[in-house]
Design a protein around this motif. Structure first.
Motif, PDB file in Angstrom:
ATOM      1  N   SER A   2       0.816  -1.215   0.000  1.00 32.96           N
ATOM      2  CA  SER A   2       0.000   0.000   0.000  1.00 32.96           C
ATOM      3  C   SER A   2       0.850   1.266   0.000  1.00 32.96           C
ATOM      4  N   GLU A   3       2.101   1.199   0.477  1.00 31.79           N
ATOM      5  CA  GLU A   3       2.906   2.421   0.515  1.00 31.79           C
ATOM      6  C   GLU A   3       3.282   2.886  -0.891  1.00 31.79           C
ATOM      7  N   ASN A   4       3.163   2.001  -1.892  1.00 26.79           N
ATOM      8  CA  ASN A   4       3.498   2.367  -3.268  1.00 26.79           C
ATOM      9  C   ASN A   4       2.287   2.832  -4.082  1.00 26.79           C
ATOM     10  N   VAL A   5       1.096   2.784  -3.483  1.00 24.30           N
ATOM     11  CA  VAL A   5      -0.121   3.166  -4.206  1.00 24.30           C
ATOM     12  C   VAL A   5      -0.197   4.690  -4.325  1.00 24.30           C
ATOM     13  N   LEU A   6      -0.456   5.166  -5.539  1.00 24.98           N
ATOM     14  CA  LEU A   6      -0.609   6.597  -5.764  1.00 24.98           C
ATOM     15  C   LEU A   6      -2.064   7.052  -5.652  1.00 24.98           C
ATOM     16  N   SER A  47     -10.015  -0.216  -8.255  1.00 31.45           N
ATOM     17  CA  SER A  47      -8.645  -0.641  -8.564  1.00 31.45           C
ATOM     18  C   SER A  47      -7.668   0.389  -8.014  1.00 31.45           C
ATOM     19  N   ALA A  48      -6.455  -0.062  -7.763  1.00 38.57           N
ATOM     20  CA  ALA A  48      -5.389   0.838  -7.301  1.00 38.57           C
ATOM     21  C   ALA A  48      -4.404   1.051  -8.450  1.00 38.57           C
ATOM     22  N   ALA A  52       3.720   1.956 -11.981  1.00 39.51           N
ATOM     23  CA  ALA A  52       3.829   0.834 -12.912  1.00 39.51           C
ATOM     24  C   ALA A  52       2.531   0.560 -13.655  1.00 39.51           C
ATOM     25  N   GLY A  53       1.408   1.043 -13.125  1.00 43.45           N
ATOM     26  CA  GLY A  53       0.146   0.784 -13.807  1.00 43.45           C
ATOM     27  C   GLY A  53      -1.001   0.553 -12.834  1.00 43.45           C
ATOM     28  N   GLU A  54      -2.048  -0.083 -13.350  1.00 42.63           N
ATOM     29  CA  GLU A  54      -3.287  -0.271 -12.595  1.00 42.63           C
ATOM     30  C   GLU A  54      -3.454  -1.726 -12.174  1.00 42.63           C
TER      31      GLU A  54
END
Length: 268
Positions: A2-6, A47-48, A52-54
């Motif tokens: 989760s720390e990498n989710v924008l 979606s997160a 890198a993408g979705e």
């Protein structure tokens, strides 16, 4: 991770959705969103995304609101396999959205722009319970219903009612005395009623095949106290359900016998 989710993409899809395309996804940073929905069925896809993408979507079906019919607002009149729907609005929105079907997997949608609804739908199957919802909206572009529609009324109906195809289940006899007994049963399942269940009829027959007059009970009743029984006599209870179309098959209880003295007590 989760720390990498924008952020997150949220799609709120109406079921059914007769629009040419789905509404644009909502983009947000938080893991919470407040949406104002009508009582129609909805599917939410989340979606997160990161650099890198979705991610794949998580799909959630909004639970059906357990509400009784909103009375006096929608009137359904059956004409064979056709149904005429009328209603009188409390105010005049730009359009109404009508949903009907047997469940969220079988729903249809119609947009009505007249002030007072009065139209005919066809191809209804007999003995099936249909749900109908009417929603009011002041914005009639198809993709805008999610944000603007408000539920005006809800009703349930059968185009043609039938008699129940089964009787009640799990008929048991309890608290047997020499002159009385308590009968309990499980209500007939909705899919087996084939119409709106009006109530139950219960009677009993003794070993000489003498049948008591039937007693009519309302559809919410699941027990009945038999009185006036003869001591030291064997009985069998019959219970059936009925709709406006008539009475269904009887369920027979296991035979039970009244004692000569007092109550039937279990052995220690």
């Amino acid at each position: 991770q989760s720390e990498n989710v924008l952020g997150y993409f949220v799609n709120v899809e109406r079921v059914p959705n007769s629009c040419s395309h789905s509404p644009n996804p909502i983009s947000l940073k938080d893991r919470k969103i407040l949406v104002n929905l009508s009582m129609a069925y909805y599917r939410v896809k989340i979606s997160a995304y990161n650099e890198a993408g979705e991610s794949p979507q998580a799909i959630y079906i909004v639970p059906e609101i357990s509400v009784t019919d909103l009375p006096g607002q929608i009137h359904v009149k059956s004409q064979g396999t056709n149904v005429v729907i009328t209603w009188t609005p409390e105010y005049n929105p730009k359009c109404f959205v009508v949903d009907w079907g047997t469940g969220k997997e079988d729903m249809h949608m119609k947009i009505v722009t007249t002030a007072t609804g009065n139209f005919t739908l066809d191809n209804f199957q007999p003995y099936k319970l249909y749900k109908m919802m009417v929603h009011a909206s002041d914005v009639c572009q198809c993709e805008s219903f999610i944000r603007h529609e408000m539920t005006f009324g809800v009703t349930h109906f059968y185009s043609i009612e039938g008699v129940p195809r089964t009787g009640p289940a799990n008929v048991t006899i309890l608290n047997i005395t020499k002159h009385s007994a308590l009968v309990k049963w499980t209500k007939i399942a909705a899919e087996d009623c084939l119409g709106f269940l009006q109530g139950y009829r219960i009677s009993y027959t003794d070993s000489s095949r003498k049948k008591s007059p039937a007693v009519t009970l309302n559809s919410s009743t699941t027990s009945y106290h038999l009185t006036g029984l003869k001591e030291k006599t064997t009985y069998r209870v019959q219970i059936s359900g009925f709709t406006i179309a008539g009475e269904g098959p009887q369920t027979l209880s296991q035979p039970f016998s009244t004692p000569k003295y007092g109550t039937v007590e279990p052995l220690c």
